[in-house]
Write a protein that holds these residues in place. Sequence first.
Motif, PDB file in Angstrom:
ATOM      1  N   UNK A 445      36.441 -44.342   3.759  1.00  0.00           N
ATOM      2  CA  UNK A 445      35.189 -44.361   4.495  1.00  0.00           C
ATOM      3  C   UNK A 445      35.028 -42.855   4.822  1.00  0.00           C
ATOM      4  N   UNK A 446      33.962 -42.295   4.319  1.00  0.00           N
ATOM      5  CA  UNK A 446      33.645 -40.700   4.508  1.00  0.00           C
ATOM      6  C   UNK A 446      32.285 -40.769   5.157  1.00  0.00           C
ATOM      7  N   UNK A 447      32.313 -39.935   6.246  1.00  0.00           N
ATOM      8  CA  UNK A 447      31.007 -39.613   6.935  1.00  0.00           C
ATOM      9  C   UNK A 447      30.149 -38.570   6.245  1.00  0.00           C
ATOM     10  N   UNK A 448      28.815 -38.826   6.388  1.00  0.00           N
ATOM     11  CA  UNK A 448      27.820 -38.002   5.753  1.00  0.00           C
ATOM     12  C   UNK A 448      26.662 -37.882   6.700  1.00  0.00           C
ATOM     13  N   UNK A 449      26.101 -36.646   7.058  1.00  0.00           N
ATOM     14  CA  UNK A 449      24.966 -36.558   7.886  1.00  0.00           C
ATOM     15  C   UNK A 449      23.749 -36.290   6.748  1.00  0.00           C
ATOM     16  N   UNK A 450      22.671 -36.860   7.296  1.00  0.00           N
ATOM     17  CA  UNK A 450      21.362 -36.287   6.287  1.00  0.00           C
ATOM     18  C   UNK A 450      20.126 -36.088   7.282  1.00  0.00           C
ATOM     19  N   UNK A 451      19.688 -35.252   6.935  1.00  0.00           N
ATOM     20  CA  UNK A 451      18.841 -34.522   7.689  1.00  0.00           C
ATOM     21  C   UNK A 451      17.413 -34.463   7.139  1.00  0.00           C
ATOM     22  N   UNK A 452      16.434 -34.765   7.703  1.00  0.00           N
ATOM     23  CA  UNK A 452      15.057 -34.604   6.787  1.00  0.00           C
ATOM     24  C   UNK A 452      13.901 -34.480   7.796  1.00  0.00           C
ATOM     25  N   UNK A 453      12.751 -34.426   7.249  1.00  0.00           N
ATOM     26  CA  UNK A 453      11.363 -34.622   8.012  1.00  0.00           C
ATOM     27  C   UNK A 453      11.207 -36.198   8.132  1.00  0.00           C
ATOM     28  N   UNK A 454      10.855 -36.565   9.615  1.00  0.00           N
ATOM     29  CA  UNK A 454      10.279 -37.998   9.496  1.00  0.00           C
ATOM     30  C   UNK A 454       9.258 -38.357   8.738  1.00  0.00           C
ATOM     31  N   UNK A 455       9.139 -39.567   8.249  1.00  0.00           N
ATOM     32  CA  UNK A 455       8.110 -40.033   7.408  1.00  0.00           C
ATOM     33  C   UNK A 455       8.159 -40.024   5.841  1.00  0.00           C
ATOM     34  N   UNK A 456       9.122 -39.160   5.389  1.00  0.00           N
ATOM     35  CA  UNK A 456       9.047 -39.002   4.037  1.00  0.00           C
ATOM     36  C   UNK A 456       9.574 -40.353   3.332  1.00  0.00           C
ATOM     37  N   UNK A 457       9.081 -40.434   2.044  1.00  0.00           N
ATOM     38  CA  UNK A 457       9.540 -41.842   1.243  1.00  0.00           C
ATOM     39  C   UNK A 457      10.553 -41.564   0.657  1.00  0.00           C
ATOM     40  N   UNK A 458      11.245 -42.656   0.427  1.00  0.00           N
ATOM     41  CA  UNK A 458      12.757 -42.446  -0.162  1.00  0.00           C
ATOM     42  C   UNK A 458      12.646 -43.283  -1.584  1.00  0.00           C
ATOM     43  N   UNK A 459      11.912 -42.415  -2.522  1.00  0.00           N
ATOM     44  CA  UNK A 459      11.550 -42.977  -3.660  1.00  0.00           C
ATOM     45  C   UNK A 459      12.416 -42.248  -4.963  1.00  0.00           C
TER      46      UNK A 459
END
Length: 700
Positions: A445-459
Amino acid sequence: MWRYPKPRKQDDVSEAHSGTTVEDPYRWMEEPDSDETKQFVTEQNAISQPFLSGNPVREKFHKRMMEVYNYPKYGAPFKRGNRYYYYYNTGLQNQSVLYTQKSLSDDATIFLDPNTFSEDGTVSLGTSAFSEDGELFAYAISQSGSDWQTIKVRDVKTGEDLNDELKMVKFSGIAWTHDGKGFFYQRYPDEASGCDGSETTKLENHMMCYHYLHTAQSTDLICCKFPEHPDWLLSGDVTDDGCYLIVKVYRGAEPKNHLYYYNLSSGGVKSSIPLTTIVDEFEASYDVMSNDGPIFTILTNFQASRYCLKTVDLLQPSKVNWKTLVAERDKDVLEEAIAVNNNQLILIYLRDVKNVMELHQLETGQLLDTFPIGTGTIAQLSGKRRQSEVFYLFQSFLTAGEVYHCDLTASPLSSTLFRSIEVKGFISSDYTTEQVFYTTNDGASIPMFIVHRKGISFDGTNPCLLYGYGGFNISIMPRFSTSRLLFMQHFNGIFALANIRGGGEYGEAWHQAGMFEKKQNVFDDFHCAAEYLIAKQYTSDNRLAIQGGSNGGLLVCTCANQRPELYQCVISQVGVLDMLRFHKFTIGSAWTTEFGNPDKEEDFKYIYKYSPLHNIPTSGRYPAILLLTGDHDDRVVPLHSLKFIATIQDQLGQQATNPLMIRVDVKSGHGAGKPTSKLIDEMADIYSFIASTLNITWQD
């Protein structure tokens, strides 16, 4: 179709490794000062520089970096003698300035300004230390980013430098004796005279010396050396009470060392100090945190992968007599311990790649309190055994910096926000950080941080920058980055940090799971991070860029070789890329404790399988790649990147539609001390390359 240089290939240069003949046609590039090598660098920059500057994004990114990076940057204050000190950068100064003040409410004045060392900011401040009474300040300077340093000494009252000047210093600390007469430091023999960081000569015979003030370096005492082990590295420190010299000896970059001591109070400083052994086996890490007479408190991973605190009585130093002061925890990694307020300890733990800071009783190890900190990183901590206050600097992906002050005599324990570092125009609530755990090939099990602007679409259409390191027991922590902020702000990008094996995020077992013959785990973990981001539609393979530096440069180039279809863009900074010859240059031999020794048959078999230089595909699609190196990088010497780019252009250049480029910076090293102007230029070039190769446009 790109027109790449056609450097000379030597058909008669090869080596036999365990029955395998390995060609090395560009070995002449290992001579950095030859006219031919210099010409090759010129030809490569003539291709990369117009491409990087030609994208209109480059100018926009550079301008925004100049605007956004121009915010005040404070370090955590620390007290020496009867004065406080702190580092401060007004915003775009090339180097941070050391300020001083009598009290926390007094106006501060400049004590030392490294920006005066050179006009272009390429001379930087290195290691430094105040004498015990705070009246003298020994500091080292480095030129053009080299690891070589020159030590000078400043009188605190007058602000003037003494005549003392020590050269041939590398991988050194500064440890004053409490009488203020001088200090211990580490250097290489006189043969190193004249080295400036552009050479590739293998370093040997590190030694510990003592310098008396107002004397020539030629008269310095050679206190400790191991000529029978020329690859060993030494470090030294003086205990808080001034009675003992602590000597640690390393045989490489592994978190394992010998531990010795010498009683200064009874023997005094002299040549060839007779060291007394505490540990003389390379089996674990041992670091003295404090002492009460002959009772030493040691931070160690001996029989404790996630580290613990032990007490050792010098009168009975055998391990069977060691006592556990603070036991190893099930998940948390004990990263740091300092003695404060006479009889207390501050411990910093790493819990799922986030820091936890606690106050403990020194004599018993009992937990007294927990500091209230956010989800992120303690970037700096200052405090001393005989001081009742501490300062610490907190950072996260979305926090540029918060400096806290804590009075340890107060009850209950409380920390006061001393300074908040604000970035003009940045609203942290517009962004979000999440931590996910993904499963790799073998079930880890590998941890990963994900950082982005709020409200973006994951498409699947978002550009994504995936960063990794995976080696040398180094934990890659949440930290604030202006360039990544701009990537999210103006490219609608996503930043991901994969805490893959090989690092120290979960202790020594996590480290060992990604070294030697298990190094492939590191690359597999990174591939799986990319696959996770694509499967969850954070991004897609044609919108995914990967980045790493040094050992991380090795990571991303190997991943590009192994899974070229998975990545669109590769940014490799000062990477270790020739894994069959890395140990033959400067300090590279120290890394055999991490990678193995390619001259040994059993190690060659697994190293050769992933060595970036020797596993470049000969056909097919290859991602766009930008290598970055510096002409004064004397840690990972530029030849790694030069040989790699020559080979990849030769093998794929005629068919590759993606650019295969290198950026060679002048008066630049491995990264430490890089001036702000060069840092901003480099970031503008990197993100211009990313924008060009991911086919993304600037969004105001």
